[in-house]
Scaffold this active site. Structure first.
Site, mmCIF file in Angstrom:
data_model
loop_
_atom_site.group_PDB
_atom_site.id
_atom_site.type_symbol
_atom_site.label_atom_id
_atom_site.label_comp_id
_atom_site.label_asym_id
_atom_site.label_seq_id
_atom_site.Cartn_x
_atom_site.Cartn_y
_atom_site.Cartn_z
ATOM 1 N N CYS A 124 -18.578 51.585 -98.662
ATOM 2 C CA CYS A 124 -18.835 50.905 -97.634
ATOM 3 C C CYS A 124 -19.780 49.689 -98.007
ATOM 4 C CB CYS A 124 -19.715 51.397 -96.459
ATOM 5 S SG CYS A 124 -18.954 52.904 -95.744
ATOM 6 N N ARG A 164 -15.281 46.622 -100.664
ATOM 7 C CA ARG A 164 -15.759 47.929 -100.759
ATOM 8 C C ARG A 164 -15.303 48.805 -99.407
ATOM 9 N NH1 ARG A 164 -20.055 48.521 -103.948
ATOM 10 N NH2 ARG A 164 -20.738 50.293 -102.486
ATOM 11 N N TRP A 177 -15.753 51.813 -94.434
ATOM 12 C CA TRP A 177 -14.720 52.767 -95.369
ATOM 13 C C TRP A 177 -14.728 54.113 -94.678
ATOM 14 C CZ3 TRP A 177 -13.402 57.088 -98.064
ATOM 15 C CH2 TRP A 177 -12.065 57.211 -98.619
ATOM 16 N N ASN A 188 -24.137 53.399 -96.011
ATOM 17 C CA ASN A 188 -23.060 53.814 -96.804
ATOM 18 C C ASN A 188 -23.369 55.190 -97.757
ATOM 19 O OD1 ASN A 188 -21.096 53.772 -98.901
ATOM 20 N ND2 ASN A 188 -22.258 52.534 -100.360
ATOM 21 N N GLY A 189 -22.449 56.180 -97.536
ATOM 22 C CA GLY A 189 -22.625 57.484 -98.190
ATOM 23 C C GLY A 189 -22.406 58.633 -96.900
ATOM 24 N N GLU A 202 -2.137 54.831 -116.919
ATOM 25 C CA GLU A 202 -2.938 53.801 -116.205
ATOM 26 C C GLU A 202 -1.843 52.834 -115.639
ATOM 27 O OE1 GLU A 202 -5.639 52.928 -115.300
ATOM 28 O OE2 GLU A 202 -5.573 50.870 -115.061
ATOM 29 N N LYS A 251 -1.465 51.788 -111.684
ATOM 30 C CA LYS A 251 -1.659 50.453 -111.111
ATOM 31 C C LYS A 251 -0.520 50.218 -110.239
ATOM 32 C CE LYS A 251 -4.957 48.709 -112.076
ATOM 33 N NZ LYS A 251 -5.627 50.005 -112.554
ATOM 34 N N GLU A 286 -1.175 51.987 -106.869
ATOM 35 C CA GLU A 286 -2.252 52.095 -106.009
ATOM 36 C C GLU A 286 -2.146 50.541 -105.430
ATOM 37 O OE1 GLU A 286 -6.055 51.668 -107.756
ATOM 38 O OE2 GLU A 286 -5.294 51.102 -109.619
ATOM 39 N N HIS A 333 11.162 68.353 -121.046
ATOM 40 C CA HIS A 333 10.824 69.485 -120.477
ATOM 41 C C HIS A 333 10.745 69.533 -118.915
ATOM 42 C CE1 HIS A 333 9.430 71.020 -124.419
ATOM 43 N NE2 HIS A 333 9.107 69.694 -124.797
ATOM 44 N N LYS A 352 -13.536 49.993 -103.521
ATOM 45 C CA LYS A 352 -13.666 49.716 -104.946
ATOM 46 C C LYS A 352 -14.483 50.835 -105.748
ATOM 47 C CE LYS A 352 -13.616 47.025 -108.554
ATOM 48 N NZ LYS A 352 -12.517 47.151 -109.457
#
Ligand code: AGP
Length: 607
Positions: free
Chosen positions: A2, A27, A75, A101-102, A486, A490, A493, A509, A602
């Site tokens: 947040c 955030r 968030w 935040n938390g 990676e 990218k 997301e 396989h 973030k």
């Protein structure tokens, strides 16, 4: 997860808080709110679900009166995305407001206690217990606001950063315990101070910051604070966990970031700006204090067991680097996803070295891993972008990426900066520091061309081809397998297209069963893997796959080719850039916000 911003001073708070919310929206952005104390000494509160600008258009956040206020972008963790669950939250007696935040892990017990004392709750959040606990200690136990806040903070379990505002004393209190919180020291003539989750929130007002540590509680009062206020126009820091309220002195430091760093400039989105910044940021990451690098190199050399620990893109950078440590220095480094690290606890000894890699320095899984390692006496080195972040505070040594603020939720410039710095460490360990430095300098031209508008235009053709696909697969071998991971992250997301990475040798396989006519496959090619990875390309091609080749030379089986000159050990730094651009363009074509992808934030500061 947040965003927190608070202001106290001689100016109107609302414009400052609104601008701060805009800068913090990366955030967390499912709801937002502001509360101020107006000139009559009453709270004025506006909050709702949605993006900050939409809420402002709806409610006009600028007409909140007063020179003191707190604001929050959320968030959601506890409780759905609703207006009632948006912060700030106010106590039953409407005298205390909190932004948080938390997670309050013991909130159910605290809530039951408060309900038994006659309190009611308007939201489903854990946060709402905080203002009511303070009210409880003030009204039923006769404690002061500060003492009630201390007792409340001591009763909370879990990681948090909270900012609390007391209406009657016109005081703001900020407290840090595992989540980020930084104090901004503004114009002393205006008695102004800021509290925020991240420096960009008030960077346009001051560069003078005080990094707060876990346990720190900072008390802010303005000239207009209540007559009983003892610190008008100043601040005091104390440890809310301590028995005494002895002030703690923390230095005021000036950050080197400029406002331009935290602004989009001529780019449509931060993500594209930050991709373009890689021309400089890779060089800045390599421009390290040589003695510090040598010291870390010695720590690696002398350790009995070395772990690289990280999450997400930072983990991919570590995995990529582990190939380089093996290849250049014949040195084995265990690379572990931070959330899995506790499984390796039995291997940890005082001689073990843990290298924690985190852009934000606030990822809870990384902080947990480091705390576990420290309990075993391990030596901790961290590689971090955000100065003064929680991870830097618990590390024995820190190497900074020097990338400037990365505002987009996606890690781009800090990913390649991590690769650059880790590559330099691998060269240093191999006794080839100068060689590593010059090879990194050589990348400047390649990265400049890869991020140029002409390359972006060519990749745009590819993004229009891929935009309507449901699946994209990515193959790589050696350190380019980490690049494939990676690349898939990218794409996933930010475009929400399913993308999956495989080590080239794994194709037969199982994954090859997924290939049918037109299935898009990105293949990373380098000199040392070309023979084997190109046979993978042929296997895919013969089954109708659409091959996107990334590497030094085209081959006829490629349906689309993006040239990335060979840079040998440093291929992972350059080869990811076209996919960063592709992911960005896919998001734009598909109508998504590249800087604020759905469900993401973030920094993952909750488990
Ligand atoms: C990647 O684009 C994401 N931003 C995410 O995977 C990120 O790398 C991860 O959350 C780790 O963050 P950190 O580097 O701040 O610890």
């Amino acid at each position: 997860m947040c965003g927190i911003i608070a202001y106290i001073g001689d100016e109107d708070a609302a414009p400052i808080l609104l601008e701060g919310l805009r800068r913090l929206e990366y955030r967390g952005y499912d709801s937002a709110g502001i509360i101020t104390i107006d000139n009559a000494g009453e709270f004025e509160l506006k909050k709702d679900v949605g993006r900050v600008q939409d809420i402002h258009n709806e409610l006009n956040l600028l007409d909140l009166e007063g020179h003191i206020g707190i604001a929050h972008t959320r968030w959601a963790t506890h409780g759905g995305v609703t207006q009632a669950n948006a912060h700030p939250h106010v106590s039953n007696n409407s005298k205390i407001a909190v932004i948080h935040n938390g997670i309050v892990e013991n909130y159910k017990d605290l809530k039951s206690l408060l309900v038994s004392k006659g309190f009611h709750f308007d939201s489903q959040t854990d946060t709402e217990v905080i203002p009511n606990l303070i009210e409880y200690w003030m009204d039923s136990k006769g404690l002061s606001f500060i003492d009630s806040t201390i007792k409340t903070l001591q009763s909370l379990e879990g990681n948090f950063a909270v900012v609390i505002i007391d209406r009657d004393s016109r005081t703001i209190v900020g407290a840090k315990n595992g989540s980020p919180l930084v104090l901004g020291v503004g114009d002393r003539k205006k008695n102004e101070f800021f509290l925020a989750s991240d420096i960009p929130a008030f960077l346009d007002r001051t560069k003078d910051v005080v990094y707060l540590y876990d346990g720190d509680m900072v008390i802010l009062q303005s000239e207009s604070s209540s007559p009983r206020a003892t610190m008008k126009g100043s601040y005091k820091i104390l440890d809310f966990r301590a028995r005494t309220k002895k002030p703690i002195i923390r230095p005021i430091q000036s950050v080197s970031w400029s406002l331009a760093h935290a602004a989009k400039g001529e780019f449509d989105h931060f993500m594209l700006k930050e991709i373009a910044e890689q021309v400089e940021t890779i060089q800045k990451a390599a421009a390290q204090d040589r003695e510090l690098v040598q010291s870390v190199t010695e720590s690696i050399r002398n350790a009995k067991g070395v772990f690289l620990v990280a999450s997400g893109s930072s983990y991919h950078a570590c995995l990529s680097a582990s190939y380089l440590f093996a290849k250049l220095a014949s040195f084995h480094i265990n690379t572990v996803i931070a959330s899995e690290f506790s499984q390796y606890e039995s291997f940890l000894k005082p001689e073990t070295l843990v290298i924690a890699v985190s852009q934000s320095g606030e990822t809870i899984d990384v902080l947990d891993a480091v705390k576990t390692a420290k309990e075993k006496g391990c030596h901790i080195v961290s590689i971090v972008n955000v100065m003064g972040s929680s991870l830097t505070q618990i590390s024995h040594k820190t190497l900074l990426l020097n990338s400037g603020p990365e505002i987009s939720v996606l890690s781009t410039k800090t990913y390649t900066a991590q690769l650059a710095l880790l590559s330099l460490l691998a060269y240093s360990l191999a006794g080839r520091y100068e060689e590593g430095l010059s090879k990194l300098k050589f990348l400047w031209n390649i990265v400049y061309n890869l991020t140029a508008a002409t390359t972006r235009t060519k990749i745009k053709e590819l993004s229009t081809t891929l935009a309507n696909h449901e699946h994209i697969f990515v193959l790589g071998r050696g350190s380019l397998y980490a690049t494939a991971l990676e690349a898939a992250l990218k794409i996933k997301e930010v475009s929400y297209i399913h993308a999956e990475a495989f080590a080239g040798g794994e194709l037969k396989h199982g994954p090859i069963a997924m290939i049918k006519k037109g299935t898009p496959i990105v293949i990373f090619v380098s000199k040392d893997t070309e023979k084997t990875i190109l046979s993978n390309a042929m296997e895919v091609k013969s089954r109708g796959g659409y091959i996107i080749g990334i590497g030094p030379e085209p081959i006829e089986s490629f349906d689309f080719f993006i040239k990335v000159p060979e840079s040998n050990s440093l291929n992972p730094i350059c080869q990811i850039i076209p996919i960063q651009i592709l992911a960005y363009q896919l998001a734009v074509i598909l109508g998504h916000d590249p800087d604020k992808p759905r469900n993401l934030a973030k920094s993952v500061t909750v488990r």
